[in-house]
Enzyme design. Structure first.
Site, PDB file in Angstrom:
ATOM      1  N   ARG A   1       0.833  -1.212   0.000  1.00 25.82           N
ATOM      2  CA  ARG A   1       0.000   0.000   0.000  1.00 25.82           C
ATOM      3  C   ARG A   1       0.869   1.265   0.000  1.00 25.82           C
ATOM      4  NH1 ARG A   1      -0.443   4.625   2.736  1.00 25.82           N
ATOM      5  NH2 ARG A   1      -0.019   3.522   4.673  1.00 25.82           N
TER       6      ARG A   1
ATOM      7  N   ASN B   1       9.613   4.610   3.418  1.00 25.78           N
ATOM      8  CA  ASN B   1       9.307   4.157   4.778  1.00 25.78           C
ATOM      9  C   ASN B   1      10.555   3.496   5.345  1.00 25.78           C
ATOM     10  OD1 ASN B   1       6.554   4.082   3.350  1.00 25.78           O
ATOM     11  ND2 ASN B   1       6.007   3.781   5.490  1.00 25.78           N
TER      12      ASN B   1
ATOM     13  N   HIS C   1       4.925   4.677  12.784  1.00 28.82           N
ATOM     14  CA  HIS C   1       4.962   4.576  11.316  1.00 28.82           C
ATOM     15  C   HIS C   1       5.944   5.658  10.845  1.00 28.82           C
ATOM     16  CE1 HIS C   1       2.885   4.039   7.298  1.00 28.82           C
ATOM     17  NE2 HIS C   1       3.352   5.272   7.127  1.00 28.82           N
TER      18      HIS C   1
ATOM     19  N   CYS D   1       3.938   9.183   0.524  1.00 25.35           N
ATOM     20  CA  CYS D   1       2.529   9.573   0.512  1.00 25.35           C
ATOM     21  C   CYS D   1       2.376  10.546  -0.636  1.00 25.35           C
ATOM     22  CB  CYS D   1       2.137  10.236   1.826  1.00 25.35           C
ATOM     23  SG  CYS D   1       0.466  10.942   1.784  1.00 25.35           S
TER      24      CYS D   1
ATOM     25  N   HIS E   1       8.683   7.338   8.405  1.00 24.65           N
ATOM     26  CA  HIS E   1       9.306   7.422   7.078  1.00 24.65           C
ATOM     27  C   HIS E   1      10.778   7.777   7.285  1.00 24.65           C
ATOM     28  CE1 HIS E   1       5.880   7.084   4.182  1.00 24.65           C
ATOM     29  NE2 HIS E   1       5.223   7.168   5.326  1.00 24.65           N
TER      30      HIS E   1
HETATM   31  P1  HMG Z   1     -13.372  13.549  -3.301  1.00 28.73           P
HETATM   32  O1  HMG Z   1     -13.052  13.871  -4.722  1.00 28.73           O
HETATM   33  O2  HMG Z   1     -13.546  14.690  -2.346  1.00 28.73           O
HETATM   34  O3  HMG Z   1     -14.588  12.528  -3.175  1.00 28.73           O
HETATM   35  O4  HMG Z   1     -12.203  12.623  -2.755  1.00 28.73           O
HETATM   36  P2  HMG Z   1     -16.110  12.633  -3.435  1.00 28.73           P
HETATM   37  O5  HMG Z   1     -16.778  11.963  -2.285  1.00 28.73           O
HETATM   38  O6  HMG Z   1     -16.511  14.059  -3.792  1.00 28.73           O
HETATM   39  O7  HMG Z   1     -16.293  11.696  -4.740  1.00 28.73           O
HETATM   40  C1  HMG Z   1     -15.717  12.059  -5.977  1.00 28.73           C
HETATM   41  C2  HMG Z   1     -15.640  10.817  -6.860  1.00 28.73           C
HETATM   42  O8  HMG Z   1     -14.780   9.839  -6.250  1.00 28.73           O
HETATM   43  C3  HMG Z   1     -16.968  10.134  -7.062  1.00 28.73           C
HETATM   44  O9  HMG Z   1     -16.921   9.511  -8.327  1.00 28.73           O
HETATM   45  C4  HMG Z   1     -16.964   9.063  -5.996  1.00 28.73           C
HETATM   46  O10 HMG Z   1     -17.809   7.984  -6.298  1.00 28.73           O
HETATM   47  C5  HMG Z   1     -15.511   8.618  -6.027  1.00 28.73           C
HETATM   48  P3  HMG Z   1     -17.520  10.210  -9.654  1.00 28.73           P
HETATM   49  O11 HMG Z   1     -18.963  10.470  -9.324  1.00 28.73           O
HETATM   50  O12 HMG Z   1     -16.708  11.466  -9.835  1.00 28.73           O
HETATM   51  O13 HMG Z   1     -17.264   9.186 -10.710  1.00 28.73           O
HETATM   52  N1  HMG Z   1     -15.084   8.047  -4.739  1.00 28.73           N
HETATM   53  C6  HMG Z   1     -14.522   6.829  -4.618  1.00 28.73           C
HETATM   54  N2  HMG Z   1     -14.225   5.879  -5.518  1.00 28.73           N
HETATM   55  C7  HMG Z   1     -13.684   4.737  -5.048  1.00 28.73           C
HETATM   56  N3  HMG Z   1     -13.424   4.512  -3.733  1.00 28.73           N
HETATM   57  C8  HMG Z   1     -13.711   5.436  -2.821  1.00 28.73           C
HETATM   58  C9  HMG Z   1     -14.291   6.653  -3.260  1.00 28.73           C
HETATM   59  N4  HMG Z   1     -14.695   7.769  -2.608  1.00 28.73           N
HETATM   60  C10 HMG Z   1     -15.183   8.596  -3.532  1.00 28.73           C
HETATM   61  N5  HMG Z   1     -13.454   5.203  -1.526  1.00 28.73           N
HETATM   62  C11 HMG Z   1     -11.340  10.854  -1.363  1.00 28.73           C
HETATM   63  C12 HMG Z   1     -12.214  12.117  -1.428  1.00 28.73           C
HETATM   64  C13 HMG Z   1     -11.112  10.549   0.102  1.00 28.73           C
HETATM   65  C14 HMG Z   1     -12.075   9.750  -2.053  1.00 28.73           C
HETATM   66  C15 HMG Z   1     -10.005  11.147  -2.086  1.00 28.73           C
HETATM   67  O14 HMG Z   1      -9.476  12.311  -1.538  1.00 28.73           O
HETATM   68  C16 HMG Z   1      -9.027  10.044  -1.990  1.00 28.73           C
HETATM   69  O15 HMG Z   1      -9.245   8.945  -2.450  1.00 28.73           O
HETATM   70  N6  HMG Z   1      -7.833  10.321  -1.406  1.00 28.73           N
HETATM   71  C17 HMG Z   1      -6.777   9.315  -1.314  1.00 28.73           C
HETATM   72  C18 HMG Z   1      -5.826   9.713  -0.287  1.00 28.73           C
HETATM   73  C19 HMG Z   1      -4.736   8.670  -0.140  1.00 28.73           C
HETATM   74  O16 HMG Z   1      -4.893   7.501  -0.462  1.00 28.73           O
HETATM   75  N7  HMG Z   1      -3.578   9.132   0.408  1.00 28.73           N
HETATM   76  C20 HMG Z   1      -2.499   8.260   0.678  1.00 28.73           C
HETATM   77  C21 HMG Z   1      -2.756   7.391   1.870  1.00 28.73           C
HETATM   78  S1  HMG Z   1      -2.494   8.224   3.431  1.00 28.73           S
HETATM   79  C22 HMG Z   1      -0.798   8.012   3.728  1.00 28.73           C
HETATM   80  O17 HMG Z   1      -0.079   7.598   2.875  1.00 28.73           O
HETATM   81  C23 HMG Z   1      -0.275   8.314   5.107  1.00 28.73           C
HETATM   82  C24 HMG Z   1      -0.022   7.032   5.912  1.00 28.73           C
HETATM   83  O18 HMG Z   1       0.910   6.196   5.264  1.00 28.73           O
HETATM   84  C25 HMG Z   1       0.503   7.390   7.315  1.00 28.73           C
HETATM   85  C26 HMG Z   1       1.716   8.345   7.323  1.00 28.73           C
HETATM   86  O19 HMG Z   1       2.664   8.143   6.538  1.00 28.73           O
HETATM   87  O20 HMG Z   1       1.683   9.262   8.162  1.00 28.73           O
HETATM   88  C27 HMG Z   1      -1.318   6.237   6.124  1.00 28.73           C
HETATM   89 MG    MG Z   2       3.057   6.452   5.301  1.00 27.78          MG
END
Ligand code: HMG
Ligand code: MG
Length: 305
Positions: free
Chosen positions: A17, A252, A210, A243, A212
């Site tokens: 992931r 990481n 966690h 990220c 990095h």
């Molecule tokens: P948005 O654009 O605000 O969402 O995104 P929305 O609710 O307005 O929906 C827009 C469109 O997205 C719609 O589709 C929804 O159906 C679709 P359309 O009508 O345009 O065709 N949609 C989805 N599709 C599939 N799965 C879903 C989903 N939700 C909405 N779950 C959203 C909001 C949260 C979805 C977006 O911002 C997003 O996906 N962000 C991803 C963020 C991410 O993955 N970041 C990396 C992980 S975090 C990280 O790495 C940190 C960590 O490692 C810890 C650390 O290092 O500190 C964990």
């Molecule tokens: Mg991370």
């Protein structure tokens, strides 16, 4: 120092992931399957498989459903998890039969907005619904609080804000909250202060680190966390990671570096380091670039042994 070390710690593998979400090239699903099988064969028992996020935001993980059909997510003795930002993600996780999900939020308002397009309060409100659905479906929930050591947009973050959020995640049902140094700016005394703050109010098993390794301090921070009582650490094979919404978050803590160090300190992980190293070779071959992990590069043993 090192007067109360544990016999064993738990390693939570995030490379499929956190690692692959940050690769420029999209890795084919069957190659991800190969990596996951190699990781599981090393003895890792907790693996974060993918994310049920928007495929427009993170196209690298758009194949979450297909991957879940290729991996034995329920019957293999490995606890698989996947990130879930909202109820749509939760519905996808339920449909795939995921046994565990991860919900994620940032202690920085700006990073949170860039990551999930919501304020912190809006995100917590979303989690109420997500956690209720998880409870009903019998799915375990783990939480993340990101940017606790610093934010790429806001700079220093007050860890007390992160602690408040962690409490809310625990109240929502998270069995553990992983504290994220998302951009790898943490240093050991800062880590000691953050971990001590959290351990005043949460039990050791309720938190994980966690880290990095962007600036080479992740392992030092983990050792400090270990000394303070933390027993759960996230890591990523070969140091894959980042990220996409945190500029500079690359890398990481490498799982091999963590396990090599723990085993050298007499702390068990249940992981076979040689097989873990082989999994790192698989990771390198599927992403097609050299990975930064130190043990990954140098090997498990010196030439003399
Ligand atoms: P948005 O654009 O605000 O969402 O995104 P929305 O609710 O307005 O929906 C827009 C469109 O997205 C719609 O589709 C929804 O159906 C679709 P359309 O009508 O345009 O065709 N949609 C989805 N599709 C599939 N799965 C879903 C989903 N939700 C909405 N779950 C959203 C909001 C949260 C979805 C977006 O911002 C997003 O996906 N962000 C991803 C963020 C991410 O993955 N970041 C990396 C992980 S975090 C990280 O790495 C940190 C960590 O490692 C810890 C650390 O290092 O500190 C964990
Ligand atoms: Mg991370």
């Amino acid at each position: 120092m090192f007067e109360s070390l544990p016999d064993r710690v738990s390693v939570y593998e995030v490379s499929p992931r956190d690692g692959l979400q940050n690769e420029t090239a999209i890795v084919p699903t069957t190659k991800k399957q190969r990596l996951i099988e190699a990781l599981a064969a090393s003895g890792l028992t907790r693996i974060e498989l993918t994310s049920f996020v928007s495929p427009k935001w993170v196209p690298q993980l758009a194949d979450a459903e297909e991957l879940c059909t290729l991996v034995d997510i329920k019957g293999s003795g490995v606890a698989y998890s996947a990130l879930c930002p909202n109820i749509k993600g939760m519905e996808r996780a339920i449909a795939c039969g995921m046994p565990e999900i991860g919900i994620f939020i940032s202690a920085s308002e700006t990073h949170n907005k860039k990551n999930v397009n919501k304020t912190i309060d809006e995100t917590l409100a979303t989690f109420v619904e997500v956690c209720a659905a998880a409870k009903q479906a019998g799915i375990k929930v783990r939480g993340y609080v990101s940017t606790l050591w610093g934010c790429p947009f806001e700079g220093a973050i007050d860890p007390r804000r992160g602690l408040q959020i962690a409490h809310q995640l625990v109240e929502l049902g998270c069995y553990q909250v992983s504290l994220g140094d998302t951009i790898g700016v943490g240093t050991p005394l800062q880590t000691r202060d953050i971990v001590r703050l959290f351990l005043k109010e949460l039990r050791p098993e309720q938190i994980a680190l966690h880290m990095h390794d962007t600036r080479g301090t992740a392992l030092a921070n983990v050792i400090v966390g270990l000394e303070c009582g933390v027993r759960d650490f996230d890591a990523s094979i070969g140091g894959l990671g980042g990220c996409p919404y945190a500029p500079g978050a690359a890398g990481n803590l490498a799982t091999e570096d963590l396990v090599f160090t723990l085993h050298g300190m007499g702390i068990q992980t249940g992981i076979d380091l040689d097989r873990l190293w082989e999994a790192g070779r698989v990771a390198e071959s599927i992403v097609g670039r050299a990975l930064p992990g130190k043990v990954h590069k140098a090997g498990v043993r010196s030439l003399r042994s």
